[in-house]
Write a protein that holds these residues in place. Structure first.
Motif, mmCIF file in Angstrom:
data_model
loop_
_atom_site.group_PDB
_atom_site.id
_atom_site.type_symbol
_atom_site.label_atom_id
_atom_site.label_comp_id
_atom_site.label_asym_id
_atom_site.label_seq_id
_atom_site.Cartn_x
_atom_site.Cartn_y
_atom_site.Cartn_z
ATOM 1 N N LEU A 41 36.303 29.802 39.727
ATOM 2 C CA LEU A 41 35.880 29.407 41.063
ATOM 3 C C LEU A 41 34.712 30.276 41.495
ATOM 4 C CD1 LEU A 41 39.134 28.852 40.946
ATOM 5 C CD2 LEU A 41 38.895 28.589 43.413
ATOM 6 N N PRO A 42 33.820 29.723 42.311
ATOM 7 C CA PRO A 42 32.796 30.584 42.923
ATOM 8 C C PRO A 42 33.485 31.476 43.957
ATOM 9 C CG PRO A 42 32.722 28.404 43.880
ATOM 10 C CD PRO A 42 33.719 28.321 42.757
ATOM 11 N N ARG A 43 32.795 32.477 44.419
ATOM 12 C CA ARG A 43 33.393 33.327 45.444
ATOM 13 C C ARG A 43 33.553 32.528 46.734
ATOM 14 N NH1 ARG A 43 34.756 38.442 46.392
ATOM 15 N NH2 ARG A 43 34.553 39.262 48.508
ATOM 16 N N LEU A 44 34.801 32.491 47.225
ATOM 17 C CA LEU A 44 35.126 31.746 48.442
ATOM 18 C C LEU A 44 35.804 32.714 49.411
ATOM 19 C CD1 LEU A 44 36.562 28.551 46.696
ATOM 20 C CD2 LEU A 44 34.317 28.767 47.799
ATOM 21 N N PRO A 45 35.025 33.448 50.192
ATOM 22 C CA PRO A 45 35.571 34.532 51.014
ATOM 23 C C PRO A 45 36.516 34.078 52.109
ATOM 24 C CG PRO A 45 33.265 34.149 51.548
ATOM 25 C CD PRO A 45 33.560 33.333 50.337
ATOM 26 N N ASN A 46 36.422 32.795 52.540
ATOM 27 C CA ASN A 46 37.262 32.313 53.637
ATOM 28 C C ASN A 46 38.478 31.522 53.160
ATOM 29 O OD1 ASN A 46 35.368 33.339 55.528
ATOM 30 N ND2 ASN A 46 34.104 31.501 55.239
ATOM 31 N N THR B 228 48.300 28.165 31.724
ATOM 32 C CA THR B 228 49.333 28.879 30.980
ATOM 33 C C THR B 228 49.197 30.393 31.072
ATOM 34 O OG1 THR B 228 48.072 28.860 28.900
ATOM 35 C CG2 THR B 228 49.504 26.972 29.329
ATOM 36 N N ASP B 229 47.987 30.901 31.299
ATOM 37 C CA ASP B 229 47.749 32.349 31.326
ATOM 38 C C ASP B 229 47.762 32.838 32.769
ATOM 39 O OD1 ASP B 229 46.919 34.968 31.092
ATOM 40 O OD2 ASP B 229 45.326 34.547 29.642
ATOM 41 N N ILE B 230 48.926 33.266 33.232
ATOM 42 C CA ILE B 230 49.069 33.642 34.633
ATOM 43 C C ILE B 230 48.277 34.896 34.970
ATOM 44 C CG2 ILE B 230 51.184 34.960 34.169
ATOM 45 C CD1 ILE B 230 50.421 32.933 37.337
ATOM 46 N N GLU B 231 48.227 35.866 34.067
ATOM 47 C CA GLU B 231 47.567 37.134 34.374
ATOM 48 C C GLU B 231 46.062 36.953 34.562
ATOM 49 O OE1 GLU B 231 47.734 41.788 32.954
ATOM 50 O OE2 GLU B 231 48.377 40.225 31.568
ATOM 51 N N ALA B 232 45.424 36.206 33.672
ATOM 52 C CA ALA B 232 43.982 35.972 33.790
ATOM 53 C C ALA B 232 43.659 35.215 35.078
ATOM 54 C CB ALA B 232 43.475 35.200 32.573
ATOM 55 N N LEU B 233 44.477 34.238 35.423
ATOM 56 C CA LEU B 233 44.247 33.470 36.644
ATOM 57 C C LEU B 233 44.343 34.358 37.878
ATOM 58 C CD1 LEU B 233 43.952 30.798 38.220
ATOM 59 C CD2 LEU B 233 46.445 30.585 38.104
ATOM 60 N N LEU B 234 45.379 35.179 37.954
ATOM 61 C CA LEU B 234 45.579 36.017 39.143
ATOM 62 C C LEU B 234 44.475 37.051 39.291
ATOM 63 C CD1 LEU B 234 49.438 36.562 38.888
ATOM 64 C CD2 LEU B 234 48.201 34.904 40.300
ATOM 65 N N GLU B 235 44.031 37.611 38.186
ATOM 66 C CA GLU B 235 42.944 38.589 38.265
ATOM 67 C C GLU B 235 41.658 37.936 38.756
ATOM 68 O OE1 GLU B 235 42.815 40.336 34.407
ATOM 69 O OE2 GLU B 235 44.531 41.657 34.778
ATOM 70 N N HIS B 236 41.426 36.696 38.336
ATOM 71 C CA HIS B 236 40.243 35.973 38.796
ATOM 72 C C HIS B 236 40.344 35.660 40.289
ATOM 73 C CE1 HIS B 236 36.832 33.310 38.874
ATOM 74 N NE2 HIS B 236 37.589 32.266 39.186
ATOM 75 N N LEU B 237 41.515 35.202 40.733
ATOM 76 C CA LEU B 237 41.696 34.883 42.143
ATOM 77 C C LEU B 237 41.570 36.126 43.021
ATOM 78 C CD1 LEU B 237 44.641 32.308 42.021
ATOM 79 C CD2 LEU B 237 42.190 31.855 42.224
ATOM 80 N N ALA B 238 42.069 37.256 42.535
ATOM 81 C CA ALA B 238 41.947 38.493 43.305
ATOM 82 C C ALA B 238 40.488 38.866 43.508
ATOM 83 C CB ALA B 238 42.686 39.624 42.582
ATOM 84 N N ASP B 239 39.649 38.466 42.578
ATOM 85 C CA ASP B 239 38.233 38.819 42.643
ATOM 86 C C ASP B 239 37.428 37.876 43.540
ATOM 87 O OD1 ASP B 239 35.871 40.264 41.868
ATOM 88 O OD2 ASP B 239 35.394 38.623 40.489
ATOM 89 N N VAL B 240 37.757 36.580 43.515
ATOM 90 C CA VAL B 240 36.904 35.602 44.202
ATOM 91 C C VAL B 240 37.504 35.024 45.484
ATOM 92 C CG1 VAL B 240 35.761 34.971 42.041
ATOM 93 C CG2 VAL B 240 37.761 33.654 42.809
ATOM 94 N N THR B 241 38.795 35.249 45.733
ATOM 95 C CA THR B 241 39.417 34.706 46.957
ATOM 96 C C THR B 241 40.147 35.832 47.706
ATOM 97 O OG1 THR B 241 41.401 34.067 45.705
ATOM 98 C CG2 THR B 241 39.680 32.398 45.975
ATOM 99 N N PRO B 242 39.432 36.761 48.301
ATOM 100 C CA PRO B 242 40.050 37.929 48.939
ATOM 101 C C PRO B 242 40.917 37.598 50.152
ATOM 102 C CG PRO B 242 37.708 37.803 49.471
ATOM 103 C CD PRO B 242 37.953 36.770 48.424
ATOM 104 N N SER B 243 40.762 36.410 50.744
ATOM 105 C CA SER B 243 41.536 36.043 51.935
ATOM 106 C C SER B 243 42.732 35.153 51.611
ATOM 107 C CB SER B 243 40.627 35.316 52.944
ATOM 108 O OG SER B 243 39.539 36.135 53.326
ATOM 109 N N LEU B 244 43.021 34.959 50.340
ATOM 110 C CA LEU B 244 44.075 34.022 49.935
ATOM 111 C C LEU B 244 45.447 34.473 50.444
ATOM 112 C CD1 LEU B 244 44.346 31.411 48.249
ATOM 113 C CD2 LEU B 244 44.971 32.851 46.299
#
Length: 244
Positions: A75-80, A92-108
Motif C-alpha cells: 500500500l502507499p502511505r495512507l496516514p489517515n 499467508t505471511d502474517i508477519e510481513a503484512l503487519l510490518e508493512h502496515l505498521a510502516d504505511v498506516t500509522p493511524s490504523l
C-alpha cells in the motif's frame, strides 16, 4: 469515461466499485475521486495489486474483501487510514503484512483478516482451534499495538497486556506442506502401525534413534519379574512358618 463512472456508487465521500472483476484499480477512480474520497470499497473484484491507491491521499476507510491479494501486497502511505478490511484474500505471511502496515498506516485502529490463511480462524481453517486464533491475536497486537478492533472482536486490555509481554513469541507457524505425490518418499504410503520413533521405521536405517515413548508396556515388567524373581525376605519366611 462516462461509462466507467456509471459503474461507481457515490455517496458523498464514500466510493464503491464492487464486483467488476478488475485486476488493478482503474486509473479513472483515482483521477476522479482520489482527492476527496474518505471511504473506498473495492470488494468482489480480482485485485492483485493496490498500487492505484496512491491518488487516494485522504482515505480513512478501505474495504478490499473477496479479492486475490497475496503476500506481495503493498500500500502507499495512507496516514489517515483507520479502517482496513482484507477478508477473504490470499494472504499467508502474517508477519510481513503487519510490518508493512505498521510502516504505511500509522493511524490504523480496525483491521480484519478473516478468510485468509494468515488468520487461523476455525470457520475457515478447521484444523485450527481457539487457542491458535488467540495466539494470532496476541501476535497481531504485538505488531500493531494501537488496534482497537481485530476481525470481529474488540481488543481488550488483557489482550494488550499479554501482547506486550509475550506477543513476540505467539506467531502461529504454518506447517511445511507435504511433498507432491511424484516426489514423495517411502512414508507417503501407509505403513503398518508401530509405536517406534519415526526415524527407526525404515529398515535401511540402522542408526540409533532417541525419542520419548508415549506408551507403557506392562508385558516388559512381567517379563523382568520372570527373569529376576523376587527374593524372599525375613517377613516371607515368618509367614511361611505360620506366624500370623
Amino acid at each position: 469515461m462516462a461509462h466507467n463512472e456509471s459503474l461507481v456508487a457515490l455517496n458523498g465521500t464514500q466510493i464503491s466499485y464492487i464486483g467488476h472483476d478488475c485486476k488493478d484499480i482503474p486509473d479513472f477512480l483515482g483521477d476522479t475521486y482520489g482527492h476527496f474520497a474518505r471511504r473506498l470499497d473495492l470488494s468482489f473484484n480480482q485485485l492483485r495489486s493496490l498500487a492505484g491507491l496512491k491518488m487516494f491521499t485522504e482515505l480513512e476507510e478501505l474495504v478490499v474483501d473477496n479479492n486475490l491479494l497475496g503476500n506481495d501486497l503493498r500500500l502507499p502511505r495512507l496516514p489517515n487510514l483507520h479502517t482496513l478490511t482484507l477478508n477473504k484474500n490470499q494472504l499467508t505471511d502474517i508477519e510481513a503484512l503487519l510490518e508493512h502496515l505498521a510502516d504505511v498506516t500509522p493511524s490504523l485502529e480496525y483491521l480484519s483478516l478473516l478468510g485468509n490463511e494468515a488468520c487461523p480462524n476455525q470457520l475457515v481453517s478447521p484444523d485450527k482451534d481457539e487457542d491458535d486464533y488467540q495466539r494470532y491475536r496476541y501476535f497481531v497486537l504485538h505488531k500493531l499495538p494501537q488496534l482497537k478492533f481485530l476481525d470481529t472482536r474488540k481488543v481488550t486490555r488483557k489482550e494488550v497486556m499479554e501482547a506486550q509481554a509475550r506477543g513476540a513469541f505467539m506467531k502461529v507457524v504454518k506447517p511445511k506442506s507435504e511433498a507432491p505425490p511424484n516426489e514423495a518418499g517411502p512414508e507417503s504410503h501407509p505403513q503398518p502401525y508401530t509405536p517406534l520413533p519415526r526415524g527407526s521405521r525404515d529398515a535401511r536405517n540402522h542408526r540409533g534413534v532417541f525419542a520419548k515413548c508415549r506408551y507403557v508396556y506392562y508385558w516388559q515388567a512381567l517379563r523382568r519379574q520372570q527373569i529376576h524373581p523376587k527374593r524372599p525376605t525375613l517377613m516371607d519366611s515368618w509367614h511361611k512358618e505360620g506366624h500370623e
